[in-house]
Design an enzyme around this catalytic site. Structure first.
Site: not given
Ligand code: NAD
Length: 268
Positions: A16-18, A58, A182, A84, A149, A179, A153
């Site tokens: 999901r997400g990014i 994991d 998001v 990611n 957090y 980024p 990072k």
């Molecule tokens: N959303 C933001 O504002 C933002 C901004 C900058 C950076 N980020 C970074 O982008 C990355 C993705 O974030 P997102 O917003 O898409 O989050 P999200 O929660 O939408 O997706 C994260 C995914 O990682 C998986 N995950 C969690 N723990 C895990 C593990 N131990 N092993 C394997 N998979 C695992 C989750 O199941 C999920 O599908 C992260 O590293 C986050 O720190 C996010």
């Protein structure tokens, strides 16, 4: 040069997400994409939708990461790894449990260390490969309420810089992607009014672009790149006063109730 058409690309946290947007952007450009996620059901659903493969992963467990990479290698040598997967817990440092702090570091930093340790030897031996480590603007700017957090990072940023220097001349490249906020479940319940915000698709496309340009660090949006200089250059007390104007006195710009389902998911 890595031609994305036919390349083997692994995306951690791609359910999901990014990660999902990145997997989609890479698949749309012809890559054979493997999504690794702790949530296998969601990873399989996403993979079916975008034409990718899915496996349980994991990132905190080296054995699990090794199995994921072995599964991906059935499509061919792994050309691209996008580290990611990450979580974000928000609350004052002392209000959060210690085990959770360590878990956040284990996923956000340990996962990147595991991924690079396992994928880089093969890439270096072949003289070809590309790693993307997804950090954040939190790798440049600290925010009260997100202490661990931010620490995680900053660590990903520093780790990436040092490893990138070690990789010089090997044919293997490493891009750190940072980024701004998001719109994903990770930011659910967070007041993003005063911040530049992005859609996952914009970040996914920017990550896929790194395979072509291989820049060292990519800030999204680009104009935020000097923020690290501002953070380091302005005396801390003055900077804190400025930040208060934007985020208030305390780290209270989020609603823990609205974050409930996200917090339940990351605790599983
Ligand atoms: N959303 C933001 O504002 C933002 C901004 C900058 C950076 N980020 C970074 O982008 C990355 C993705 O974030 P997102 O917003 O898409 O989050 P999200 O929660 O939408 O997706 C994260 C995914 O990682 C998986 N995950 C969690 N723990 C895990 C593990 N131990 N092993 C394997 N998979 C695992 C989750 O199941 C999920 O599908 C992260 O590293 C986050 O720190 C996010």
């Amino acid at each position: 040069m890595i031609r994305l058409d036919g390349a083997v690309a692994c995306v951690t946290g791609g359910a999901r997400g990014i990660g999902r947007a990145t997997a989609g952007a890479l698949a749309a450009r012809g890559a054979q994409v493997w999504i690794g996620d702790i949530d296998l059901a969601a990873a399989q659903e996403t993979a079916a939708e975008i034409g990718a493969h899915a496996a349980h992963l994991d990132v905190t467990a080296p054995g699990s990461f090794a199995e994921f990479l072995i599964a991906a290698a059935t499509s061919g040598p792994v050309d691209i790894l996008v580290n990611n997967a990450g979580i974000m817990r928000l609350a004052p440092f002392l209000d959060l449990d210690l085990a959770g702090h360590h878990r956040e570091m284990a996923i956000n930093v340990g996962g990147v260390i595991n991924g690079m340790s396992l994928a880089l030897p093969g890439m270096v031996a072949r003289g070809q490969g590309h790693i993307v480590n997804v950090a954040s603007m939190a790798a440049k700017v600290t925010t009260p309420g997100a202490a661990v957090y931010c620490a995680s990072k900053f660590a990903v940023g520093a780790l990436s810089r040092a490893v990138r220097a070690e990789l010089a001349g090997t044919g293997v490249t490493l891009t750190t992607v940072m980024p701004a906020a998001v719109h994903t479940e990770l930011t659910s319940g967070v007041n993003l009014k005063l911040q530049p915000t992005l859609q996952p698709r914009e970040v996914g496309e920017a990550i896929a672009d790194t395979v072509r340009h291989r820049r060292s660090e990519v800030t999204i949006p680009r104009w935020l790149a000097p923020m690290g200089t501002v953070e380091q250059g302005i005396p801390e007390t003055a900077l804190r006063a400025v930040k208060r104007q934007f985020v208030g006195r305390d780290p209270g710009q989020y609603d823990q109730q609205q974050r409930r389902s996200y917090l339940d998911r990351i605790q599983r």
